[in-house]
Design a protein around this motif. Structure first.
Motif, PDB file in Angstrom:
ATOM      1  N   ALA A 248      26.860 -15.793 -16.560  1.00  0.00           N
ATOM      2  CA  ALA A 248      26.685 -16.322 -15.204  1.00  0.00           C
ATOM      3  C   ALA A 248      26.142 -17.740 -15.268  1.00  0.00           C
ATOM      4  N   SER A 249      26.533 -18.567 -14.308  1.00  0.00           N
ATOM      5  CA  SER A 249      25.989 -19.913 -14.191  1.00  0.00           C
ATOM      6  C   SER A 249      25.042 -19.953 -13.001  1.00  0.00           C
ATOM      7  N   ALA A 250      24.029 -20.817 -13.071  1.00  0.00           N
ATOM      8  CA  ALA A 250      23.065 -20.931 -11.981  1.00  0.00           C
ATOM      9  C   ALA A 250      22.609 -22.376 -11.842  1.00  0.00           C
ATOM     10  N   VAL A 251      22.547 -22.848 -10.608  1.00  0.00           N
ATOM     11  CA  VAL A 251      22.074 -24.195 -10.294  1.00  0.00           C
ATOM     12  C   VAL A 251      21.053 -24.097  -9.170  1.00  0.00           C
ATOM     13  N   ILE A 252      19.913 -24.770  -9.333  1.00  0.00           N
ATOM     14  CA  ILE A 252      18.908 -24.849  -8.281  1.00  0.00           C
ATOM     15  C   ILE A 252      19.095 -26.173  -7.548  1.00  0.00           C
ATOM     16  N   MET A 253      19.325 -26.102  -6.256  1.00  0.00           N
ATOM     17  CA  MET A 253      19.666 -27.271  -5.451  1.00  0.00           C
ATOM     18  C   MET A 253      18.399 -27.906  -4.870  1.00  0.00           C
ATOM     19  N   LYS A 254      18.162 -29.153  -5.217  1.00  0.00           N
ATOM     20  CA  LYS A 254      16.960 -29.858  -4.800  1.00  0.00           C
ATOM     21  C   LYS A 254      16.966 -30.142  -3.293  1.00  0.00           C
ATOM     22  N   GLY A 255      15.805 -29.949  -2.676  1.00  0.00           N
ATOM     23  CA  GLY A 255      15.628 -30.318  -1.270  1.00  0.00           C
ATOM     24  C   GLY A 255      16.268 -29.388  -0.270  1.00  0.00           C
ATOM     25  N   ILE A 256      16.860 -28.282  -0.748  1.00  0.00           N
ATOM     26  CA  ILE A 256      17.611 -27.368   0.117  1.00  0.00           C
ATOM     27  C   ILE A 256      16.877 -26.036   0.198  1.00  0.00           C
ATOM     28  N   GLY A 257      17.011 -25.361   1.330  1.00  0.00           N
ATOM     29  CA  GLY A 257      16.357 -24.088   1.540  1.00  0.00           C
ATOM     30  C   GLY A 257      17.319 -22.911   1.506  1.00  0.00           C
ATOM     31  N   HIS A 258      17.102 -21.959   2.401  1.00  0.00           N
ATOM     32  CA  HIS A 258      17.787 -20.670   2.368  1.00  0.00           C
ATOM     33  C   HIS A 258      19.186 -20.697   2.989  1.00  0.00           C
ATOM     34  N   PHE A 259      19.523 -21.762   3.722  1.00  0.00           N
ATOM     35  CA  PHE A 259      20.806 -21.831   4.436  1.00  0.00           C
ATOM     36  C   PHE A 259      21.577 -23.084   4.025  1.00  0.00           C
ATOM     37  N   PRO A 260      21.927 -23.222   2.763  1.00  0.00           N
ATOM     38  CA  PRO A 260      22.468 -24.495   2.265  1.00  0.00           C
ATOM     39  C   PRO A 260      23.684 -24.996   3.023  1.00  0.00           C
ATOM     40  N   MET A 261      24.619 -24.092   3.351  1.00  0.00           N
ATOM     41  CA  MET A 261      25.882 -24.540   3.927  1.00  0.00           C
ATOM     42  C   MET A 261      25.734 -25.044   5.362  1.00  0.00           C
ATOM     43  N   SER A 262      24.658 -24.645   6.059  1.00  0.00           N
ATOM     44  CA  SER A 262      24.497 -25.100   7.435  1.00  0.00           C
ATOM     45  C   SER A 262      23.334 -26.069   7.613  1.00  0.00           C
ATOM     46  N   GLU A 263      22.287 -25.953   6.797  1.00  0.00           N
ATOM     47  CA  GLU A 263      21.128 -26.840   6.976  1.00  0.00           C
ATOM     48  C   GLU A 263      21.337 -28.212   6.344  1.00  0.00           C
ATOM     49  N   ASP A 264      22.103 -28.273   5.240  1.00  0.00           N
ATOM     50  CA  ASP A 264      22.373 -29.536   4.551  1.00  0.00           C
ATOM     51  C   ASP A 264      23.813 -29.524   4.052  1.00  0.00           C
ATOM     52  N   PRO A 265      24.776 -29.626   4.967  1.00  0.00           N
ATOM     53  CA  PRO A 265      26.187 -29.457   4.579  1.00  0.00           C
ATOM     54  C   PRO A 265      26.642 -30.393   3.468  1.00  0.00           C
ATOM     55  N   GLU A 266      26.346 -31.664   3.582  1.00  0.00           N
ATOM     56  CA  GLU A 266      26.824 -32.611   2.576  1.00  0.00           C
ATOM     57  C   GLU A 266      26.165 -32.369   1.222  1.00  0.00           C
ATOM     58  N   GLY A 267      24.862 -32.112   1.243  1.00  0.00           N
ATOM     59  CA  GLY A 267      24.176 -31.816  -0.003  1.00  0.00           C
ATOM     60  C   GLY A 267      24.740 -30.579  -0.669  1.00  0.00           C
ATOM     61  N   PHE A 268      25.017 -29.552   0.127  1.00  0.00           N
ATOM     62  CA  PHE A 268      25.574 -28.316  -0.410  1.00  0.00           C
ATOM     63  C   PHE A 268      26.971 -28.524  -0.967  1.00  0.00           C
ATOM     64  N   LEU A 269      27.820 -29.258  -0.237  1.00  0.00           N
ATOM     65  CA  LEU A 269      29.184 -29.481  -0.700  1.00  0.00           C
ATOM     66  C   LEU A 269      29.201 -30.211  -2.037  1.00  0.00           C
TER      67      LEU A 269
END
Length: 285
Positions: A248-269
């Motif tokens: 499995a691969s895993a990445v921790i996204m900086k500055g993002i919380g529990h709702f990545p796709m809606s709270e920070d769309p560009e960062g998540f993409l």
């Protein structure tokens, strides 16, 4: 701003789920490999608006997002008022996702889910590895210990704003006011008792920690993306899950919380596109 239509098509899908007729709301855009998107507890598929509008993803993926029964624009089945309470179980959740994939005729779709969706995709990889081409878990872990009393989420004197208040602290600092408040608005609109019923799966019925090592990533690859600002599914929870799943691969996204796709769309993409590119490359090889 001139008027413009987004490339998203919304339709209602009639099908039988859990032994009852349902009318599910489904949105989709793009073409290519099916990417089936699963929303969080108590919310709906509007959370995936950015993925459904990303030209780069839509060139190679048919992005599909649907509202679970009882959520968003998917009504409960007939006779719901005679049911004691809504409660999502592991068995029913998996059956719903597979039922929708079968009804849409999806061949080896990639299942991507967040929170409860991030948990169920691990179960799908475990129990149905040959049905899905890969899974992407957002805020995904094997279990979450209950950390607050959910009983009061289903009371006639508790407004939907309380559900939004419960999750408001899970949004990371990268979120703009626009995206933060749209994410919370979806929670304010949830049906009575639905958020509580989803949390039954998340906190009680869906513990798969002991089974995670059984996932065979050679049959169903597993990719995990988790925001660092999340005390529900913490980065440690996700890294522990990844350590239990060989390959499995895993990445921790900086500055993002529990709702990545809606709270920070560009960062998540920015994190999602490389994962999808890897999945596409694997499918072509």
């Amino acid at each position: 701003m001139s008027a413009v239509f987004e490339p998203v098509t919304g339709r209602y899908l009639r099908l039988d789920l859990l032994g009852k007729p349902h009318r599910l709301y489904v949105e989709e855009a793009g073409e290519g490999v099916p990417l089936l998107c699963l929303h969080t507890a108590g919310s709906d598929s509007r959370q995936y608006r950015a993925v459904l509008n990303d030209p780069e993803i839509l060139r190679n993926f048919r992005v599909i997002a649907f509202d679970l029964p009882w959520h968003g624009k998917s009504s409960p089945p007939a006779g719901w008022h005679e049911q004691l309470e809504y409660r999502l179980t592991s068995k029913d959740y998996a059956e719903i996702v597979i039922g929708v994939a079968d009804a849409l005729g999806l061949d080896q779709p990639v299942a991507m889910g967040c929170s409860i969706g991030g948990r169920i995709v691990l179960q799908l990889a475990l129990d149905h590895p040959d049905r899905f081409g890969a899974v992407i878990g957002l805020q995904s872990g094997g279990h979450v210990d209950p950390y607050y009393d959910t009983q009061w989420l289903y009371r006639p004197d508790v407004h939907g704003e309380v559900s939004a208040a419960v999750v408001s602290g899970l949004i990371g600092p990268n979120a703009t006011d626009e995206h933060r408040w749209e994410t919370l608005w979806h929670y304010m609109q949830g049906g009575p008792g639905i958020f509580k019923g989803d949390l039954y799966f998340y906190k009680v019925d869906g513990d798969i920690r002991a089974r995670l090592p059984q996932i065979d990533t050679s049959r169903c690859p597993v990719h995990l993306l988790t925001g660092e600002y999340d005390y529900s599914c913490t980065p440690e929870d996700t890294l522990a899950a990844a350590a239990s799943i060989e390959g499995a691969s895993a990445v921790i996204m900086k500055g993002i919380g529990h709702f990545p796709m809606s709270e920070d769309p560009e960062g998540f993409l920015g994190h999602l596109r490389p994962v999808l590119a890897r999945i596409l490359q694997d499918r072509r090889s």
